[in-house]
Design a protein around this motif. Structure first.
Motif, PDB file in Angstrom:
ATOM      1  N   GLY A 110      70.823  47.658  12.990  1.00 51.22           N
ATOM      2  CA  GLY A 110      69.639  47.825  13.824  1.00 51.22           C
ATOM      3  C   GLY A 110      69.789  48.961  14.814  1.00 51.22           C
ATOM      4  O   GLY A 110      69.191  50.023  14.651  1.00 51.22           O
ATOM      5  N   ASN A 113      66.078  61.147  15.569  1.00 53.29           N
ATOM      6  CA  ASN A 113      66.112  59.711  15.364  1.00 53.29           C
ATOM      7  C   ASN A 113      64.645  59.283  15.198  1.00 53.29           C
ATOM      8  O   ASN A 113      63.869  59.511  16.122  1.00 53.29           O
ATOM      9  CB  ASN A 113      66.734  59.037  16.597  1.00 53.29           C
ATOM     10  CG  ASN A 113      66.668  57.532  16.555  1.00 53.29           C
ATOM     11  OD1 ASN A 113      66.273  56.949  15.570  1.00 53.29           O
ATOM     12  ND2 ASN A 113      67.055  56.894  17.653  1.00 53.29           N
ATOM     13  N   THR A 155      63.824  48.789  19.075  1.00 55.70           N
ATOM     14  CA  THR A 155      65.233  48.961  18.682  1.00 55.70           C
ATOM     15  C   THR A 155      66.125  48.085  19.558  1.00 55.70           C
ATOM     16  O   THR A 155      67.038  47.414  19.070  1.00 55.70           O
ATOM     17  CB  THR A 155      65.671  50.437  18.824  1.00 55.70           C
ATOM     18  OG1 THR A 155      65.233  50.922  20.083  1.00 55.70           O
ATOM     19  CG2 THR A 155      65.106  51.293  17.716  1.00 55.70           C
ATOM     20  N   TYR A 195      71.169  57.998  10.826  1.00 52.85           N
ATOM     21  CA  TYR A 195      70.147  57.052  10.360  1.00 52.85           C
ATOM     22  C   TYR A 195      69.657  57.450   8.975  1.00 52.85           C
ATOM     23  O   TYR A 195      69.680  58.629   8.612  1.00 52.85           O
ATOM     24  CB  TYR A 195      68.939  57.069  11.302  1.00 52.85           C
ATOM     25  CG  TYR A 195      69.288  56.767  12.734  1.00 52.85           C
ATOM     26  CD1 TYR A 195      69.568  55.462  13.135  1.00 52.85           C
ATOM     27  CD2 TYR A 195      69.367  57.788  13.677  1.00 52.85           C
ATOM     28  CE1 TYR A 195      69.908  55.186  14.451  1.00 52.85           C
ATOM     29  CE2 TYR A 195      69.716  57.520  14.996  1.00 52.85           C
ATOM     30  CZ  TYR A 195      69.984  56.217  15.378  1.00 52.85           C
ATOM     31  OH  TYR A 195      70.320  55.940  16.674  1.00 52.85           O
ATOM     32  N   TRP A 197      61.362  58.886  18.208  1.00 52.40           N
ATOM     33  CA  TRP A 197      62.166  57.803  18.800  1.00 52.40           C
ATOM     34  C   TRP A 197      61.225  56.902  19.608  1.00 52.40           C
ATOM     35  O   TRP A 197      60.392  57.380  20.374  1.00 52.40           O
ATOM     36  CB  TRP A 197      63.273  58.383  19.689  1.00 52.40           C
ATOM     37  CG  TRP A 197      64.130  57.321  20.329  1.00 52.40           C
ATOM     38  CD1 TRP A 197      64.617  56.186  19.747  1.00 52.40           C
ATOM     39  CD2 TRP A 197      64.586  57.292  21.683  1.00 52.40           C
ATOM     40  NE1 TRP A 197      65.346  55.466  20.645  1.00 52.40           N
ATOM     41  CE2 TRP A 197      65.352  56.112  21.846  1.00 52.40           C
ATOM     42  CE3 TRP A 197      64.422  58.143  22.777  1.00 52.40           C
ATOM     43  CZ2 TRP A 197      65.955  55.770  23.050  1.00 52.40           C
ATOM     44  CZ3 TRP A 197      65.028  57.813  23.974  1.00 52.40           C
ATOM     45  CH2 TRP A 197      65.788  56.627  24.092  1.00 52.40           C
ATOM     46  N   GLY A 205      71.162  52.106  17.016  1.00 54.00           N
ATOM     47  CA  GLY A 205      71.946  53.317  16.799  1.00 54.00           C
ATOM     48  C   GLY A 205      73.089  53.342  17.774  1.00 54.00           C
ATOM     49  O   GLY A 205      73.005  53.959  18.833  1.00 54.00           O
ATOM     50  N   TYR A 256      72.018  63.813  19.415  1.00 60.76           N
ATOM     51  CA  TYR A 256      72.720  63.785  18.109  1.00 60.76           C
ATOM     52  C   TYR A 256      73.261  65.165  17.716  1.00 60.76           C
ATOM     53  O   TYR A 256      73.555  65.415  16.547  1.00 60.76           O
ATOM     54  CB  TYR A 256      71.787  63.236  17.013  1.00 60.76           C
ATOM     55  CG  TYR A 256      71.356  61.822  17.313  1.00 60.76           C
ATOM     56  CD1 TYR A 256      72.225  60.753  17.099  1.00 60.76           C
ATOM     57  CD2 TYR A 256      70.115  61.554  17.876  1.00 60.76           C
ATOM     58  CE1 TYR A 256      71.852  59.457  17.412  1.00 60.76           C
ATOM     59  CE2 TYR A 256      69.736  60.255  18.197  1.00 60.76           C
ATOM     60  CZ  TYR A 256      70.609  59.218  17.961  1.00 60.76           C
ATOM     61  OH  TYR A 256      70.252  57.927  18.275  1.00 60.76           O
ATOM     62  N   SER A 278      60.976  48.169  23.964  1.00 63.31           N
ATOM     63  CA  SER A 278      61.644  48.917  22.898  1.00 63.31           C
ATOM     64  C   SER A 278      62.017  47.980  21.745  1.00 63.31           C
ATOM     65  O   SER A 278      62.749  47.009  21.942  1.00 63.31           O
ATOM     66  CB  SER A 278      62.902  49.592  23.448  1.00 63.31           C
ATOM     67  OG  SER A 278      63.719  49.985  22.365  1.00 63.31           O
TER      68      SER A 278
HETATM   69  N1  GLU Z   1      68.792  54.846  20.558  1.00 63.64           N
HETATM   70  C1  GLU Z   1      69.328  53.773  19.796  1.00 63.64           C
HETATM   71  C2  GLU Z   1      68.372  53.395  18.694  1.00 63.64           C
HETATM   72  O1  GLU Z   1      67.409  54.079  18.430  1.00 63.64           O
HETATM   73  C3  GLU Z   1      69.713  52.599  20.686  1.00 63.64           C
HETATM   74  C4  GLU Z   1      68.604  51.713  21.138  1.00 63.64           C
HETATM   75  C5  GLU Z   1      67.614  52.456  21.987  1.00 63.64           C
HETATM   76  O2  GLU Z   1      67.964  52.834  23.095  1.00 63.64           O
HETATM   77  O3  GLU Z   1      66.535  52.688  21.465  1.00 63.64           O
HETATM   78  O4  GLU Z   1      68.615  52.416  18.050  1.00 63.64           O
END
Ligand code: GLU
Ligand code: PMP
Length: 398
Positions: free
Chosen positions: A37, A175, A16, A321, A125, A39, A206, A14
């Motif tokens: 950076g 997201n 993020t 965001y 996402w 969320g 959300y 990931s």
């Molecule tokens: N969901 C949040 C994000 O998109 C936290 C990090 C993750 O789990 O991706 O930043």
């Protein structure tokens, strides 16, 4: 040595999470970093929720629970779904998970057979396509563009469906784009989903962050509850990211399969976090005040970003965001002589030369954009905008 799992070797980590981890590491090393950076709401978990967690420890609620989670919490989830979404579920249909991310993981595990196609509106996402592939499925992206407020149309959906299509992953509010679908827009999409007999994973983490208009759960529309796995959690609503507590509500036969997986894997999420979540779900005062704070922050960010040349941003109606278009900067050169060719180059440049962490749009399937989280203090947002502006202005034509 023999080759490790191809399935696992072939998925990406990931981005993020990687950026958040790096920013936190640089901060711990004493570097001057501003991070928008991850969320992750900046506010502390509300005190009443922390106290419920502490009380659970004092009451010695420290043993295994059922794989689905404790009954009192599942009843609280049912009450929440009735109160906020007008949805009736029984506690047997509710499963507590280690964060909503784990709920996405489990859901895909019960839905996918090798070769099944899973529809993913894009931008998406970061986690969805990788987990679909990890389970042996094929992600099929449905492109949503900024000119349609990053929303897919019924025609887009219809075109993407093939005999192999099994399900759609729906993330509303979205997201990274902050897009929110109205009830009418959802109605039009669900006619196709039901006609084509697709499953739906609806990620609603959300839900409480809708600033313009109302939130409708897709599961509440005609013919949808019996084909939807509804996912939510307390990470965002109650600033409880580190507690790792999410949940899903599913048709009973799917709930039974997920329970089986859970009994053979994590067993259940932390008992202590489950007690804290009961307190969180029963009281929305915190999320309402956080939403008001975010509304102001959104206005500030939009106002600042719109004054910066070559940056294109519309006001997103939901989540926390901003997904700004930065591709007019591509081809320019940084003061240290690096050419900015894509969203990754641009974010790397901002981190290395301005100490600002934001996420490249590439992580979400759109390389023309970057994502800012505005779930940060006003002071942090101000610094971030200053650094971003400076970074953009310092780029020169080659
Ligand atoms: N969901 C949040 C994000 O998109 C936290 C990090 C993750 O789990 O991706 O930043
Ligand atoms: N879904 C979406 C769309 C997200 O942005 C996130 C990020 N936190 C999650 C699920 C997972 O949340 P958590 O696992 O912290 O509950």
């Amino acid at each position: 040595m023999k080759t490790l799992s191809h399935r696992t070797l072939n998925i990406a980590p990931s981005l993020t999470v990687a950026i958040d981890t790096l920013a936190k590491q640089l901060l711990a090393e004493g570097k001057d970093i501003v991070s928008l950076g991850a969320g992750e709401p900046d506010l502390d978990t509300p005190e009443n929720v922390c106290k419920a967690g502490i009380q659970a420890i004092l009451d010695k609620e420290l043993r295994y629970t059922a794989p689905t989670g404790i009954l009192k919490l599942r009843e609280a989830v049912c009450a929440k779904l009735k109160r906020d979404n007008n949805l009736s579920y029984s506690p047997e249909q509710i499963i507590m998970t280690s964060g909503a991310k784990h709920a996405v993981f489990n859901s895909l595990a019960v839905l996918i057979n090798p070769g099944d196609e899973i529809l993913i509106p894009s931008p998406y996402w970061v986690t969805y396509p990788e987990l679909v592939q990890w389970m042996g499925g094929t992600p099929v992206f449905i492109k949503a563009s900024a000119k349609n407020q990053f929303k897919i149309s019924p025609t887009d959906l219809e075109k993407a469906i093939t005999p192999k299509t099994k399900a759609i992953i729906f993330n509303n509010p979205c997201n990274p784009t902050g897009a929110v679908y109205s009830k009418n827009e959802l109605d039009a999409l669900t006619q196709i989903i039901t006609k084509q007999d697709l499953y739906c994973i609806s990620d609603e983490v959300y839900e409480h962050f809708v600033y313009d208009g109302d939130f409708t759960s897709i599961a509440s529309l005609k013919g949808m509850q019996e084909r939807t796995i509804l996912i939510n959690g307390v990470s965002k609503s109650h600033s409880m990211t580190g507690w790792r507590l999410g949940y899903k509500a599913a048709p009973i036969e799917i709930a039974k399969l997920i329970t089986k997986i859970q009994s053979q894997s994590i067993h259940h999420p932390s008992n202590i976090a489950q007690y804290a979540a009961i307190e969180a779900l029963n009281n929305l005062d915190f999320v309402h005040s956080m939403k008001n704070a975010f509304l102001k922050r959104r206005s500030y960010m939009i106002h600042r970003l719109r004054t910066i040349p070559n940056i294109q941003i519309d006001t997103p109606p939901g989540a926390f965001y901003l997904f700004a278009s930065v591709d007019k900067l591509y081809g320019k050169q940084s003061p240290s002589g690096h050419t900015i060719s894509n969203s990754s180059d641009f974010c790397k440049y901002l981190l290395e030369e301005e100490g600002l962490a934001i996420v490249p749009g590439l992580a979400f399937g759109d390389d023309s954009c970057v994502r800012f989280s505005y779930a940060a203090s006003e002071e942090t947002l101000q610094k971030a905008c200053d650094r971003f502006e400076k970074g953009v202005l310092n780029l020169k034509d080659k």
